[in-house]
Scaffold this motif. Structure first.
Motif, PDB file in Angstrom:
ATOM      1  N   ASN A  82       0.869  -1.179   0.000  1.00 44.48           N
ATOM      2  CA  ASN A  82       0.000   0.000   0.000  1.00 44.48           C
ATOM      3  C   ASN A  82       0.898   1.218   0.000  1.00 44.48           C
ATOM      4  OD1 ASN A  82      -1.534   2.304   1.016  1.00 44.48           O
ATOM      5  ND2 ASN A  82      -3.175   0.850   1.357  1.00 44.48           N
ATOM      6  N   ASN A  83       0.681   2.139  -0.901  1.00 49.20           N
ATOM      7  CA  ASN A  83       1.560   3.294  -1.055  1.00 49.20           C
ATOM      8  C   ASN A  83       0.961   4.601  -0.557  1.00 49.20           C
ATOM      9  OD1 ASN A  83       3.615   1.760  -2.262  1.00 49.20           O
ATOM     10  ND2 ASN A  83       2.608   1.898  -4.250  1.00 49.20           N
ATOM     11  N   SER A  84      -0.197   4.539   0.042  1.00 46.03           N
ATOM     12  CA  SER A  84      -0.811   5.757   0.566  1.00 46.03           C
ATOM     13  C   SER A  84      -1.713   5.393   1.732  1.00 46.03           C
ATOM     14  CB  SER A  84      -1.601   6.465  -0.542  1.00 46.03           C
ATOM     15  OG  SER A  84      -2.119   7.699  -0.069  1.00 46.03           O
ATOM     16  N   LEU A  85      -1.087   5.132   2.843  1.00 47.37           N
ATOM     17  CA  LEU A  85      -1.833   4.626   3.990  1.00 47.37           C
ATOM     18  C   LEU A  85      -2.674   5.708   4.648  1.00 47.37           C
ATOM     19  CD1 LEU A  85       0.998   2.402   5.362  1.00 47.37           C
ATOM     20  CD2 LEU A  85      -1.260   1.585   4.694  1.00 47.37           C
ATOM     21  N   LYS A  86      -3.818   5.275   5.141  1.00 43.09           N
ATOM     22  CA  LYS A  86      -4.742   6.148   5.842  1.00 43.09           C
ATOM     23  C   LYS A  86      -4.929   5.649   7.273  1.00 43.09           C
ATOM     24  CE  LYS A  86      -7.372   6.886   1.566  1.00 43.09           C
ATOM     25  NZ  LYS A  86      -8.715   6.793   0.929  1.00 43.09           N
ATOM     26  N   SER A  87      -5.483   6.491   8.111  1.00 45.88           N
ATOM     27  CA  SER A  87      -5.667   6.107   9.508  1.00 45.88           C
ATOM     28  C   SER A  87      -6.546   4.861   9.638  1.00 45.88           C
ATOM     29  CB  SER A  87      -6.280   7.267  10.295  1.00 45.88           C
ATOM     30  OG  SER A  87      -7.528   7.646   9.735  1.00 45.88           O
ATOM     31  N   GLU A  88      -7.509   4.714   8.733  1.00 43.35           N
ATOM     32  CA  GLU A  88      -8.395   3.542   8.805  1.00 43.35           C
ATOM     33  C   GLU A  88      -7.708   2.242   8.408  1.00 43.35           C
ATOM     34  OE1 GLU A  88      -9.003   6.392   7.141  1.00 43.35           O
ATOM     35  OE2 GLU A  88     -10.023   5.996   5.232  1.00 43.35           O
ATOM     36  N   ASP A  89      -6.475   2.346   7.946  1.00 42.73           N
ATOM     37  CA  ASP A  89      -5.693   1.144   7.649  1.00 42.73           C
ATOM     38  C   ASP A  89      -4.998   0.613   8.896  1.00 42.73           C
ATOM     39  OD1 ASP A  89      -4.782   2.768   4.588  1.00 42.73           O
ATOM     40  OD2 ASP A  89      -6.312   1.222   4.871  1.00 42.73           O
ATOM     41  N   THR A  90      -5.250   1.236  10.014  1.00 53.14           N
ATOM     42  CA  THR A  90      -4.700   0.778  11.295  1.00 53.14           C
ATOM     43  C   THR A  90      -5.505  -0.421  11.758  1.00 53.14           C
ATOM     44  OG1 THR A  90      -3.930   2.972  11.923  1.00 53.14           O
ATOM     45  CG2 THR A  90      -4.295   1.386  13.702  1.00 53.14           C
ATOM     46  N   VAL A  91      -5.009  -1.611  11.432  1.00 56.97           N
ATOM     47  CA  VAL A  91      -5.673  -2.863  11.734  1.00 56.97           C
ATOM     48  C   VAL A  91      -4.615  -3.951  11.816  1.00 56.97           C
ATOM     49  CG1 VAL A  91      -7.829  -2.238  10.548  1.00 56.97           C
ATOM     50  CG2 VAL A  91      -6.009  -3.382   9.294  1.00 56.97           C
ATOM     51  N   VAL A  92      -5.064  -5.167  12.143  1.00 59.62           N
ATOM     52  CA  VAL A  92      -4.188  -6.333  12.076  1.00 59.62           C
ATOM     53  C   VAL A  92      -4.402  -7.006  10.723  1.00 59.62           C
ATOM     54  CG1 VAL A  92      -3.586  -8.565  13.080  1.00 59.62           C
ATOM     55  CG2 VAL A  92      -4.278  -6.661  14.565  1.00 59.62           C
ATOM     56  N   TYR A  93      -3.323  -7.294  10.035  1.00 56.59           N
ATOM     57  CA  TYR A  93      -3.380  -7.945   8.738  1.00 56.59           C
ATOM     58  C   TYR A  93      -2.997  -9.413   8.889  1.00 56.59           C
ATOM     59  CZ  TYR A  93      -3.910  -3.370   6.653  1.00 56.59           C
ATOM     60  OH  TYR A  93      -4.392  -2.129   6.302  1.00 56.59           O
ATOM     61  N   TYR A  94      -3.814 -10.270   8.282  1.00 56.89           N
ATOM     62  CA  TYR A  94      -3.585 -11.707   8.351  1.00 56.89           C
ATOM     63  C   TYR A  94      -3.344 -12.272   6.960  1.00 56.89           C
ATOM     64  CZ  TYR A  94      -5.574 -11.488  13.059  1.00 56.89           C
ATOM     65  OH  TYR A  94      -5.823 -11.191  14.374  1.00 56.89           O
ATOM     66  N   CYS A  95      -2.339 -13.106   6.864  1.00 55.75           N
ATOM     67  CA  CYS A  95      -2.088 -13.832   5.630  1.00 55.75           C
ATOM     68  C   CYS A  95      -2.807 -15.175   5.711  1.00 55.75           C
ATOM     69  CB  CYS A  95      -0.590 -14.047   5.471  1.00 55.75           C
ATOM     70  SG  CYS A  95      -0.122 -15.092   4.097  1.00 55.75           S
ATOM     71  N   CYS A  96      -3.300 -15.656   4.584  1.00 53.65           N
ATOM     72  CA  CYS A  96      -3.922 -16.978   4.572  1.00 53.65           C
ATOM     73  C   CYS A  96      -3.528 -17.727   3.310  1.00 53.65           C
ATOM     74  CB  CYS A  96      -5.436 -16.887   4.703  1.00 53.65           C
ATOM     75  SG  CYS A  96      -6.266 -15.904   3.460  1.00 53.65           S
ATOM     76  N   SER A  97      -3.663 -19.027   3.390  1.00 54.28           N
ATOM     77  CA  SER A  97      -3.367 -19.913   2.277  1.00 54.28           C
ATOM     78  C   SER A  97      -4.555 -20.844   2.113  1.00 54.28           C
ATOM     79  CB  SER A  97      -2.081 -20.703   2.577  1.00 54.28           C
ATOM     80  OG  SER A  97      -1.760 -21.542   1.500  1.00 54.28           O
ATOM     81  N   ARG A  98      -5.123 -20.868   0.931  1.00 59.82           N
ATOM     82  CA  ARG A  98      -6.369 -21.588   0.701  1.00 59.82           C
ATOM     83  C   ARG A  98      -6.185 -22.600  -0.440  1.00 59.82           C
ATOM     84  NH1 ARG A  98     -10.648 -17.288   0.155  1.00 59.82           N
ATOM     85  NH2 ARG A  98     -10.225 -17.150   2.394  1.00 59.82           N
ATOM     86  N   HIS A  99      -6.440 -23.875  -0.133  1.00 58.02           N
ATOM     87  CA  HIS A  99      -6.285 -24.911  -1.154  1.00 58.02           C
ATOM     88  C   HIS A  99      -7.270 -24.668  -2.288  1.00 58.02           C
ATOM     89  CE1 HIS A  99      -5.795 -28.872  -2.950  1.00 58.02           C
ATOM     90  NE2 HIS A  99      -4.738 -29.028  -2.174  1.00 58.02           N
TER      91      HIS A  99
END
Length: 117
Positions: A82-99
């Motif tokens: 993300n090249n233009s972060l906003k305050s609402e991007d303040t969260v926890v990000y989770y990676c997932c792998s889906r068969h």
């Protein structure tokens, strides 16, 4: 079984850039699509983007144009940019792998991103 290890979270200023990484460890990784979700405190986890290498890339409607998902197959690593972060991007990000076929899904531990002014 797939293990996912995220990195790249932290404190970023409003308007700044961030690239999250997700390393995948396991067998038959080519059978899995990689995805990123995010979750704000007190809210449900929501999709950011999903990539199936050589097939397609999908973004949630609100995330399209703001985030970019990529994958380096040689490194078994997915990225979220993300090249233009906003305050609402303040969260926890989770990676997932889906068969792609079987009913199997794995999640990383999550990485906190805090955007401050």
């Amino acid at each position: 079984q797939v293990q996912l290890v995220e990195s790249g979270g932290g404190l970023v200023q409003t308007g700044g850039s961030l690239r999250l990484s997700c390393g995948a460890y396991g067998s038959n990784l080519s059978l899995y699509a990689m995805c990123w979700y995010r979750q704000a405190l007190g809210s449900q986890r929501e999709l950011v983007a999903l990539i199936t290498p050589g097939v397609e890339t999908n973004y949630a409607s609100l995330m399209k144009g703001r985030f970019t998902i990529t994958q380096d197959n040689a490194k078994n690593t997915a990225y979220l940019q993300n090249n233009s972060l906003k305050s609402e991007d303040t969260v926890v990000y989770y990676c997932c792998s889906r068969h792609r076929i079987a009913d199997a899904e794995y999640w990383g531990q999550g990485t906190q991103v805090t955007v401050s002014s």
